[in-house]
Design a protein around this motif. Structure first.
Motif, short mmCIF file in Angstrom:
data_model
loop_
_atom_site.label_atom_id
_atom_site.label_comp_id
_atom_site.label_asym_id
_atom_site.label_seq_id
_atom_site.Cartn_x
_atom_site.Cartn_y
_atom_site.Cartn_z
N LEU A 153 36.36 104.70 64.11
CA LEU A 153 35.97 105.95 64.75
C LEU A 153 36.57 107.16 64.03
N GLU A 154 37.84 107.07 63.71
CA GLU A 154 38.51 108.19 63.04
C GLU A 154 37.90 108.44 61.66
N SER A 155 37.55 107.37 60.97
CA SER A 155 36.92 107.51 59.65
C SER A 155 35.57 108.21 59.77
N LEU A 156 34.75 107.79 60.73
CA LEU A 156 33.45 108.42 60.93
C LEU A 156 33.61 109.86 61.38
N ALA A 157 34.55 110.11 62.29
CA ALA A 157 34.76 111.47 62.79
C ALA A 157 35.14 112.42 61.67
N GLU A 158 36.03 111.98 60.79
CA GLU A 158 36.45 112.83 59.68
C GLU A 158 35.29 113.11 58.73
N GLU A 159 34.50 112.08 58.46
CA GLU A 159 33.34 112.26 57.59
C GLU A 159 32.37 113.28 58.17
N ILE A 160 32.11 113.20 59.47
CA ILE A 160 31.15 114.11 60.11
C ILE A 160 31.69 115.52 60.17
N ARG A 161 32.97 115.68 60.47
CA ARG A 161 33.57 117.02 60.49
C ARG A 161 33.43 117.70 59.13
N GLU A 162 33.73 116.95 58.07
CA GLU A 162 33.69 117.52 56.72
C GLU A 162 32.26 117.83 56.29
N ARG A 163 31.33 116.95 56.62
CA ARG A 163 29.96 117.12 56.14
C ARG A 163 29.19 118.18 56.91
N TYR A 164 29.39 118.23 58.25
CA TYR A 164 28.54 119.09 59.08
C TYR A 164 29.27 120.26 59.73
N GLY A 165 30.59 120.23 59.73
CA GLY A 165 31.34 121.33 60.31
C GLY A 165 31.26 121.43 61.82
N VAL A 166 31.05 120.31 62.51
CA VAL A 166 30.98 120.30 63.97
C VAL A 166 32.27 119.71 64.54
N ALA A 167 32.49 119.94 65.83
CA ALA A 167 33.67 119.38 66.50
C ALA A 167 33.38 117.93 66.89
N VAL A 168 34.35 117.06 66.64
CA VAL A 168 34.19 115.64 66.96
C VAL A 168 35.43 115.16 67.70
N GLU A 169 35.21 114.65 68.90
CA GLU A 169 36.27 114.06 69.72
C GLU A 169 36.15 112.54 69.64
N VAL A 170 37.26 111.86 69.52
CA VAL A 170 37.28 110.40 69.44
C VAL A 170 37.84 109.83 70.74
N LEU A 171 37.12 108.87 71.30
CA LEU A 171 37.55 108.21 72.54
C LEU A 171 37.48 106.71 72.33
N VAL A 172 38.63 106.08 72.18
CA VAL A 172 38.69 104.63 71.95
C VAL A 172 38.62 103.92 73.30
N ALA A 173 37.62 103.07 73.47
CA ALA A 173 37.43 102.37 74.75
C ALA A 173 36.62 101.10 74.53
N ASP A 174 37.05 100.04 75.19
CA ASP A 174 36.31 98.78 75.20
C ASP A 174 35.48 98.76 76.48
N LEU A 175 34.16 98.85 76.36
CA LEU A 175 33.31 98.96 77.54
C LEU A 175 33.07 97.63 78.23
N VAL A 176 33.64 96.56 77.72
CA VAL A 176 33.65 95.30 78.47
C VAL A 176 34.75 95.32 79.52
N ALA A 177 35.80 96.09 79.25
CA ALA A 177 36.94 96.17 80.15
C ALA A 177 36.76 97.30 81.16
N GLU A 178 37.23 97.09 82.38
CA GLU A 178 37.06 98.08 83.44
C GLU A 178 37.76 99.39 83.10
N ASP A 179 38.95 99.31 82.52
CA ASP A 179 39.67 100.52 82.17
C ASP A 179 38.92 101.33 81.12
N GLY A 180 38.27 100.64 80.20
CA GLY A 180 37.50 101.33 79.17
C GLY A 180 36.32 102.09 79.75
N VAL A 181 35.60 101.46 80.66
CA VAL A 181 34.46 102.12 81.29
C VAL A 181 34.93 103.31 82.12
#
Length: 253
Positions: free
Chosen positions: A38-66
């Motif tokens: 996620l961090e790698s993709l976020a950095e690539e997108i910020r540099e290429r397009y100049g938009v704000a990117v927030e990263v949220l690490v979550a496992d959607l199989v787990a209740e806490d992630g959802v």
């Protein structure tokens, strides 16, 4: 700028959605299990397009992630304008031979997680406006073990919700691609060409995402990219169910 939240964003269609939306000047919230990807993709997108990117690490199989992603969707201080429910994984078609705990996790990520995230998103979108894209599959119309059953539920619920909440300014679109060139099949342990599907049946991820975004903007409840798959879906509505079931045994996804 509009703000889009994408689950399963670290690769495949999720990453393609991120690139195309950023190219349209949308800010992003990227959700996936892998912090590094996620961090790698976020950095690539910020540099290429100049938009704000927030990263949220979550496992959607787990209740806490959802719950963590649902809380972000419910945040009215920084409201989400577009939710893309894309996270998922596939299993072999032989249900009786699969580990039942794998099947339960499969059910959670394909049905429970999108349902709960849609509920959270609707709470902040109703009256204000917004869009939801649920990445389903043409498999929803062709019996193919539990994967098709999950996608069939997602399509049916999306069609109902689109009609129900359009009066509140919210559109819900089920995006139903066929076989698409991503790493989805590799994650199932299949090498390229091992699925047993003719080359002409494969779609380009860029075209799938482009068509899905276009149909969502038009308020369509159902988006089926490519005339090839539109014809297949139309055929499933008139052919005998036994014939459709036999066709669904082709391929290994």
């Amino acid at each position: 700028m509009p703000l889009a939240l994408i689950t399963g964003a670290s690769s495949g269609l999720g990453a393609e959605f991120a690139h195309q939306l950023a190219a349209r000047r949308a800010d992003l919230v990227l959700v996936a299990r892998s912090s590094r990807d996620l961090e790698s993709l976020a950095e690539e997108i910020r540099e290429r397009y100049g938009v704000a990117v927030e990263v949220l690490v979550a496992d959607l199989v787990a209740e806490d992630g959802v719950k963590s992603v649902a809380a972000r969707l419910a945040d009215t201080a920084q409201p989400i304008d577009l939710l893309i429910n894309n996270a998922g994984f596939g299993l072999p078609l032989r249900f009786a031979d699969n580990d039942i705990e794998d099947e339960v996790r499969h059910l959670r990520i394909h049905i429970e997680a999108p349902m709960r995230l849609m509920h959270a998103a609707l709470g902040s979108m109703r009256g204000r406006g917004g869009r939801i894209i649920n990445v389903a599959s043409v498999a929803a119309f062709i019996p193919r073990s539990t994967y098709a059953a999950c996608k069939n539920w997602l399509v049916g619920f999306s069609e109902w919700a689109n009609a129900e909440y359009s009066r509140d300014g919210v559109s819900i679109t089920a995006l139903c691609p066929g076989f698409t060139h991503t790493n989805f099949h590799e994650r199932m342990g299949l090498a390229p060409g091992e699925e047993g599907i003719a080359s002409w049946m494969w779609l380009d991820a860029r075209a799938v995402v482009r068509d899905g975004l276009r149909d969502a903007a038009r308020g369509k409840a159902l988006s089926v990219p490519s005339w090839r798959y539109k014809l297949i879906v139309a055929a499933t509505r008139v052919l005998p169910s036994s014939l459709v079931s036999r066709a669904g045994r082709r391929g290994r996804m």
